[in-house]
Design a protein around this motif. Structure first.
Motif, PDB file in Angstrom:
ATOM      1  N   ALA A  61       0.769  -1.397  -0.189  1.00 19.89           N
ATOM      2  CA  ALA A  61      -0.181   0.074   0.073  1.00 19.89           C
ATOM      3  C   ALA A  61       0.875   1.241  -0.007  1.00 19.89           C
ATOM      4  N   ASP A  62       0.416   2.389  -0.551  1.00 20.40           N
ATOM      5  CA  ASP A  62       1.227   3.354  -0.733  1.00 20.40           C
ATOM      6  C   ASP A  62       1.802   3.968   0.702  1.00 20.40           C
ATOM      7  N   SER A  63       0.612   3.739   1.641  1.00 23.65           N
ATOM      8  CA  SER A  63       1.012   4.254   2.829  1.00 23.65           C
ATOM      9  C   SER A  63       2.022   3.851   3.635  1.00 23.65           C
ATOM     10  N   VAL A  64       2.447   2.569   3.315  1.00 21.75           N
ATOM     11  CA  VAL A  64       3.708   1.857   3.885  1.00 21.75           C
ATOM     12  C   VAL A  64       4.793   1.756   2.913  1.00 21.75           C
ATOM     13  N   LYS A  65       4.755   2.002   1.772  1.00 18.94           N
ATOM     14  CA  LYS A  65       5.728   1.759   0.927  1.00 18.94           C
ATOM     15  C   LYS A  65       7.097   2.395   1.245  1.00 18.94           C
ATOM     16  N   GLY A  66       7.928   1.828   1.207  1.00 18.30           N
ATOM     17  CA  GLY A  66       9.423   2.291   1.700  1.00 18.30           C
ATOM     18  C   GLY A  66       9.554   2.224   3.115  1.00 18.30           C
ATOM     19  N   ARG A  67       8.662   1.885   4.176  1.00 16.90           N
ATOM     20  CA  ARG A  67       8.934   1.650   5.128  1.00 16.90           C
ATOM     21  C   ARG A  67       8.696   0.238   5.911  1.00 16.90           C
ATOM     22  N   PHE A  68       7.836  -0.716   5.102  1.00 16.92           N
ATOM     23  CA  PHE A  68       7.329  -2.123   5.461  1.00 16.92           C
ATOM     24  C   PHE A  68       7.967  -2.602   4.482  1.00 16.92           C
ATOM     25  N   THR A  69       8.486  -3.925   4.941  1.00 17.15           N
ATOM     26  CA  THR A  69       8.985  -4.892   4.116  1.00 17.15           C
ATOM     27  C   THR A  69       8.243  -6.447   4.136  1.00 17.15           C
ATOM     28  N   ILE A  70       8.074  -6.953   3.153  1.00 13.01           N
ATOM     29  CA  ILE A  70       7.419  -8.518   3.397  1.00 13.01           C
ATOM     30  C   ILE A  70       8.443  -9.409   2.868  1.00 13.01           C
ATOM     31  N   SER A  71       8.781 -10.440   3.442  1.00  8.12           N
ATOM     32  CA  SER A  71       9.466 -11.557   3.002  1.00  8.12           C
ATOM     33  C   SER A  71       8.953 -12.931   3.670  1.00  8.12           C
ATOM     34  N   ARG A  72       9.502 -13.837   3.059  1.00  3.41           N
ATOM     35  CA  ARG A  72       8.955 -15.215   3.571  1.00  3.41           C
ATOM     36  C   ARG A  72      10.124 -16.351   3.231  1.00  3.41           C
ATOM     37  N   ASP A  73       9.999 -17.289   4.200  1.00  2.52           N
ATOM     38  CA  ASP A  73      10.954 -18.399   4.230  1.00  2.52           C
ATOM     39  C   ASP A  73      10.012 -19.678   4.125  1.00  2.52           C
ATOM     40  N   ASN A  74       9.888 -20.296   2.933  1.00  7.07           N
ATOM     41  CA  ASN A  74       8.983 -21.230   2.739  1.00  7.07           C
ATOM     42  C   ASN A  74       9.528 -22.347   3.473  1.00  7.07           C
ATOM     43  N   ALA A  75      10.830 -22.842   3.753  1.00 12.53           N
ATOM     44  CA  ALA A  75      11.384 -23.811   4.422  1.00 12.53           C
ATOM     45  C   ALA A  75      10.846 -23.772   5.885  1.00 12.53           C
ATOM     46  N   LYS A  76      10.365 -22.524   6.343  1.00 11.85           N
ATOM     47  CA  LYS A  76      10.042 -22.365   7.798  1.00 11.85           C
ATOM     48  C   LYS A  76       8.345 -22.134   7.957  1.00 11.85           C
ATOM     49  N   ASN A  77       7.873 -22.223   6.632  1.00 10.92           N
ATOM     50  CA  ASN A  77       6.359 -21.944   6.872  1.00 10.92           C
ATOM     51  C   ASN A  77       6.138 -20.580   7.183  1.00 10.92           C
ATOM     52  N   THR A  78       6.800 -19.678   7.134  1.00  7.19           N
ATOM     53  CA  THR A  78       6.498 -18.254   7.733  1.00  7.19           C
ATOM     54  C   THR A  78       6.641 -17.187   6.772  1.00  7.19           C
ATOM     55  N   VAL A  79       5.837 -16.422   7.053  1.00  7.77           N
ATOM     56  CA  VAL A  79       5.948 -15.040   6.176  1.00  7.77           C
ATOM     57  C   VAL A  79       6.144 -13.638   7.164  1.00  7.77           C
ATOM     58  N   TYR A  80       7.084 -12.743   7.247  1.00 10.15           N
ATOM     59  CA  TYR A  80       7.317 -11.870   7.874  1.00 10.15           C
ATOM     60  C   TYR A  80       6.950 -10.313   7.455  1.00 10.15           C
ATOM     61  N   LEU A  81       6.708  -9.594   8.229  1.00  8.76           N
ATOM     62  CA  LEU A  81       6.353  -8.015   7.973  1.00  8.76           C
ATOM     63  C   LEU A  81       7.086  -7.125   8.774  1.00  8.76           C
ATOM     64  N   GLN A  82       8.362  -6.642   8.208  1.00 10.80           N
ATOM     65  CA  GLN A  82       9.149  -5.903   9.021  1.00 10.80           C
ATOM     66  C   GLN A  82       8.662  -4.348   8.864  1.00 10.80           C
ATOM     67  N   MET A  83       8.528  -3.677   9.793  1.00  6.28           N
ATOM     68  CA  MET A  83       7.782  -2.391   9.845  1.00  6.28           C
ATOM     69  C   MET A  83       8.771  -1.624  10.628  1.00  6.28           C
ATOM     70  N   ASN A  84       9.317  -0.453   9.805  1.00  2.00           N
ATOM     71  CA  ASN A  84      10.178   0.531  10.038  1.00  2.00           C
ATOM     72  C   ASN A  84       9.626   1.927  10.181  1.00  2.00           C
ATOM     73  N   SER A  85      10.320   2.629  11.026  1.00  2.00           N
ATOM     74  CA  SER A  85       9.947   4.299  10.879  1.00  2.00           C
ATOM     75  C   SER A  85       8.131   4.393  10.995  1.00  2.00           C
ATOM     76  N   LEU A  86       7.652   3.518  12.142  1.00  2.00           N
ATOM     77  CA  LEU A  86       6.292   3.323  12.449  1.00  2.00           C
ATOM     78  C   LEU A  86       5.658   4.535  13.112  1.00  2.00           C
TER      79      LEU A  86
END
Length: 128
Positions: A61-86
């Motif tokens: 979303a435009d409101s979080v672009k540049g501050r939030f990052t999504i990643s995933r680790d399929n080996a761990k069945n996990t998705v992450y949301l790194q939120m900076n400059s909250l």
């Protein structure tokens, strides 16, 4: 069937960071598109970001672009949301979601109706 459990929420000061995790059960995790949504009190659920099953594409979303990052680790069945400059306006309950739809555009991944499975949510509160 996919079951999702979010964690990592909490209280943080403006300008701080948090990392949310979403652990998924089921052997099909590596095939599903994952999304993050949020809902503040009195407001509709809104799209935050998404990631393809293979991690090749992410959308925000435009409101979080540049501050939030999504990643995933399929080996761990996990998705992450790194939120900076909250910011205080990031305060909401955050939900991860999964869909078996693939090759979706950014617009399509932003529609909550396209997701089949949802977690219970984790609260993020940003103080000013």
């Amino acid at each position: 069937q996919v079951q999702l459990v979010e964690s990592g929420g909490g209280l943080v000061q403006a300008g701080g960071s948090l990392r949310l995790s979403c652990a998924a059960s089921g052997s099909t995790f590596s095939w599903v598109t994952m999304g993050w949504f949020r809902q503040a009190p009195g407001r509709e659920r809104e799209f935050v970001g998404s990631i393809w099953w293979n991690g090749d594409h992410t959308y925000y979303a435009d409101s979080v672009k540049g501050r939030f990052t999504i990643s995933r680790d399929n080996a761990k069945n996990t998705v992450y949301l790194q939120m900076n400059s909250l910011k205080p306006e990031d305060t909401a309950a955050y939900y991860c979601a999964a869909t078996t739809l693939r090759f979706m555009s950014g617009i399509d991944t932003g529609r909550s109706s396209n997701y089949d499975y949802w977690g219970q949510g984790t609260q993020v509160t940003v103080s000013s």
